[in-house]
Scaffold this active site. Structure first.
Site, PDB file in Angstrom:
ATOM      1  N   CYS A 204      55.915  28.264  65.234  1.00 49.18           N
ATOM      2  CA  CYS A 204      54.466  28.447  65.388  1.00 49.18           C
ATOM      3  C   CYS A 204      53.834  27.598  66.487  1.00 49.18           C
ATOM      4  O   CYS A 204      53.278  28.140  67.441  1.00 49.18           O
ATOM      5  CB  CYS A 204      53.778  28.169  64.061  1.00 49.18           C
TER       6      CYS A 204
ATOM      7  N   ARG B 268      52.602  26.459  55.703  1.00 50.88           N
ATOM      8  CA  ARG B 268      53.640  25.686  56.411  1.00 50.88           C
ATOM      9  C   ARG B 268      54.980  26.026  55.788  1.00 50.88           C
ATOM     10  O   ARG B 268      55.078  26.099  54.545  1.00 50.88           O
ATOM     11  CB  ARG B 268      53.421  24.183  56.203  1.00 50.88           C
TER      12      ARG B 268
ATOM     13  N   LYS C 282      68.146  43.069  55.109  1.00 55.61           N
ATOM     14  CA  LYS C 282      67.205  42.176  54.421  1.00 55.61           C
ATOM     15  C   LYS C 282      66.672  42.834  53.153  1.00 55.61           C
ATOM     16  O   LYS C 282      66.581  42.216  52.093  1.00 55.61           O
ATOM     17  CB  LYS C 282      65.999  41.895  55.334  1.00 55.61           C
TER      18      LYS C 282
HETATM   19  C1  UGA Z   1      52.412  25.304  61.149  1.00 47.54           C
HETATM   20  C2  UGA Z   1      51.034  24.964  60.566  1.00 47.54           C
HETATM   21  O1  UGA Z   1      51.079  23.666  59.970  1.00 47.54           O
HETATM   22  C3  UGA Z   1      50.615  25.987  59.519  1.00 47.54           C
HETATM   23  O2  UGA Z   1      49.292  25.704  59.064  1.00 47.54           O
HETATM   24  C4  UGA Z   1      50.652  27.384  60.154  1.00 47.54           C
HETATM   25  O3  UGA Z   1      50.334  28.387  59.198  1.00 47.54           O
HETATM   26  C5  UGA Z   1      52.054  27.648  60.694  1.00 47.54           C
HETATM   27  O4  UGA Z   1      52.380  26.640  61.674  1.00 47.54           O
HETATM   28  C6  UGA Z   1      52.020  29.020  61.336  1.00 47.54           C
HETATM   29  O5  UGA Z   1      51.273  29.215  62.304  1.00 47.54           O
HETATM   30  O6  UGA Z   1      52.640  29.935  60.780  1.00 47.54           O
HETATM   31  P1  UGA Z   1      54.961  24.951  60.341  1.00 47.54           P
HETATM   32  O7  UGA Z   1      55.320  25.334  61.744  1.00 47.54           O
HETATM   33  O8  UGA Z   1      55.647  25.627  59.211  1.00 47.54           O
HETATM   34  O9  UGA Z   1      53.380  25.203  60.092  1.00 47.54           O
HETATM   35  O10 UGA Z   1      55.256  23.412  60.162  1.00 47.54           O
HETATM   36  P2  UGA Z   1      54.434  22.043  60.254  1.00 47.54           P
HETATM   37  O11 UGA Z   1      54.577  21.322  58.988  1.00 47.54           O
HETATM   38  O12 UGA Z   1      53.076  22.241  60.755  1.00 47.54           O
HETATM   39  O13 UGA Z   1      55.294  21.240  61.346  1.00 47.54           O
HETATM   40  C7  UGA Z   1      55.410  21.707  62.696  1.00 47.54           C
HETATM   41  C8  UGA Z   1      56.145  20.694  63.539  1.00 47.54           C
HETATM   42  O14 UGA Z   1      55.346  19.543  63.760  1.00 47.54           O
HETATM   43  C9  UGA Z   1      57.448  20.177  62.925  1.00 47.54           C
HETATM   44  O15 UGA Z   1      58.435  20.119  63.938  1.00 47.54           O
HETATM   45  C10 UGA Z   1      57.099  18.793  62.432  1.00 47.54           C
HETATM   46  O16 UGA Z   1      58.209  17.931  62.397  1.00 47.54           O
HETATM   47  C11 UGA Z   1      56.084  18.369  63.465  1.00 47.54           C
HETATM   48  N1  UGA Z   1      55.142  17.343  62.981  1.00 47.54           N
HETATM   49  C12 UGA Z   1      54.267  17.626  61.994  1.00 47.54           C
HETATM   50  C13 UGA Z   1      55.145  16.096  63.589  1.00 47.54           C
HETATM   51  O17 UGA Z   1      55.921  15.811  64.510  1.00 47.54           O
HETATM   52  N2  UGA Z   1      54.244  15.159  63.152  1.00 47.54           N
HETATM   53  C14 UGA Z   1      53.360  15.408  62.157  1.00 47.54           C
HETATM   54  O18 UGA Z   1      52.568  14.497  61.825  1.00 47.54           O
HETATM   55  C15 UGA Z   1      53.380  16.664  61.568  1.00 47.54           C
END
Ligand code: UGA
Length: 447
Positions: free
Chosen positions: A260, A154, A40
């Protein structure tokens, strides 16, 4: 170098570490990135970015002079006093977060002596700061400060989330340590929450658990909508206008995945359990998320009957669009489930080339395009809402498919366009679903 700029170390160049490092460099700090993965580091030195994150390549190119990539702790400790820890904390078999990488970093840093400030970016169980500082004290190590600075980025929007966060949370034992971390982000205009270390750690877990709860909640509403003829998208819109609820994270679908939410919800449940508290709500959040994937398979069976010998295409494999991350992606469960039912599974994802990830998708034929994946299939399931699926020419899709069934696991498609092309459409909790004439099968046939 202006007064506000610092030499900062970042340990771990995964999504969180690399984006944090690059953003700190973009803010003008001199950033030294360390990872134990030599490949990496070599790639980054050669200008190749090992992860896909929109905007990151450009930011790295613009901040090259402020970034260096190394594998040696001696070198790191010689040049940096402030060290961000951004290694992963994957789930362990017990459900607790696996802290071995974090502990290793603390050992590698503390054994080199000197004054340091450890800034914890990794998502760690509440109590980690207390434990680490107590262990250092017991080992007679002095001069190492500890700050909790959880990350809320995110994937897919990480650069923007770091440079324009809703808040920065800083938990410190010593005021001066917290001030020092706050100064690193002085150029970012946002609310800074200054608090204790355990509270900062809990803010991170509680935030992720709450967002996951919102998703499972709306998914259950969607399931009820299906039974009563309401449309979950309008329900979510109507709910979201109430500022106490807000419009975000109310998109119903096949459930949350990623590195996450599944891990953090489980870890918080476990953490509570370890203290003797049964976190009942989180059990439901986890179970609903699990069942939501199975419901899609059930829907498919209602449409095409027995899955044995049926050809099914998965559109999208990553856990969400605009990332190459497959960790805890719904596609993994769906592919395995469909295979177990005897279906022949093809798939397409813009980030997953054919022949790759046989470890995760041993029985999936990965195609080079959506149309290739759809060739001759009886049904398709949209697993990840990549924009290119929304733009598909459904008349062409209809010609390529053997059957007509499309299940939109993300409520991303325009049902009317599919209907016009003669395709049958099922969303999650939506009312514009329609089944092509002569179908569905009777419930007896369906099973
Ligand atoms: C999530 C959090 O949103 C971040 O704030 C946090 O920093 C991060 O985890 C972490 O702990 O590092 P992330 O996992 O990158 O971020 O992605 P998200 O956009 O939150 O989506 C997570 C999952 O939820 C995805 O599978 C998405 O498709 C799903 N989702 C999201 C839904 O099914 N419905 C929604 O309305 C939103």
């Amino acid at each position: 170098m202006p007064q506000t700029q610092r030499s900062v170390g970042v340990v771990g160049v995964g999504y969180v570490g690399l984006v944090t490092a690059v953003c700190l460099a973009h803010l003008g700090h001199q950033v030294v990135c360390l990872d134990v993965d030599e490949a990496k580091i070599e790639a980054l030195r050669a200008g190749r970015v090992p992860i896909y994150e929109p905007g990151l390549d450009e930011l790295i190119a613009g901040a090259r002079d402020h970034l260096s990539f190394i594998t040696s702790y001696d070198e790191l400790c010689a040049s940096c006093r402030i060290l961000f820890v951004a290694v992963d904390t994957p789930p362990s078999p017990s459900g607790d977060a696996d802290m071995s990488r974090v502990d290793r970093v603390v050992r590698d840093v503390s054994s080199r002596g000197g004054e340091r400030l450890l800034v914890m970016k990794s998502t760690v169980p509440v109590g980690t700061g207390e434990r680490v500082t107590a262990e250092l004290e017991a080992a007679g190590v002095t001069g190492i400060g500890y700050v909790s600075n959880p990350e809320f980025l995110r994937e897919g929007a990480a650069v923007d989330d770091v440079l324009h966060p809703d808040r920065i949370v800083i938990g410190a034992y010593r005021e001066a340590d917290g001030d020092e971390v706050q100064r690193l982000f002085a150029a970012i205009e946002t609310t800074v929450v200054r608090t204790t270390v355990p509270t900062a750690e809990m803010i991170k877990y509680a935030s992720n658990a709450f967002l996951a709860t919102k998703i499972s909640f709306i998914n259950e509403i969607a399931n009820v909508c299906e039974a009563v003829g309401a449309d979950v998208r309008s329900v979510a819109d109507g709910m979201g206008l109430d500022h106490r609820i807000g419009p975000y994270f109310l998109q119903a679908g096949i459930g949350y995945g990623g590195s996450c939410f599944p891990k953090d919800v489980q870890a918080l449940k476990q953490l509570a359990g370890n203290t003797g508290y049964h976190f009942q709500l989180l059990n439901a959040v986890i179970e609903v998320n699990h069942l939501q994937k199975r419901r899609v398979v059930g829907k498919l069976q209602e449409r095409v009957g027995r899955l044995r010998g049926k050809r099914v295409a998965l559109l999208g494999l990553t856990f969400k669009p605009h990332t190459d991350d497959l960790r805890e992606a719904a596609s993994i469960v769906l592919a395995a489930r469909l295979h177990a039912e005897g279906a022949l599974v093809s798939a397409y994802d813009p980030m997953v080339p054919p022949g790759s990830r046989v470890d995760l998708f041993p029985n999936v034929q990965i195609a080079t395009s959506a149309l290739e994946a759809l060739d001759g299939v009886d049904a398709a399931i949209v697993v990840t809402e990549w924009p290119e699926f929304i733009e598909l020419d459904w008349n062409v899709v209809r010609e390529r498919m053997r059957g007509r069934h499309v299940i939109d696991g993300r409520n991303a498609l325009d049902a009317g366009r599919l209907a016009a092309a003669g395709l049958s459409y099922d969303g999650i909790g939506t009312v514009d679903d329609h089944v092509v004439a002569g179908e569905p099968l009777t419930s007896n046939e369906a099973r």
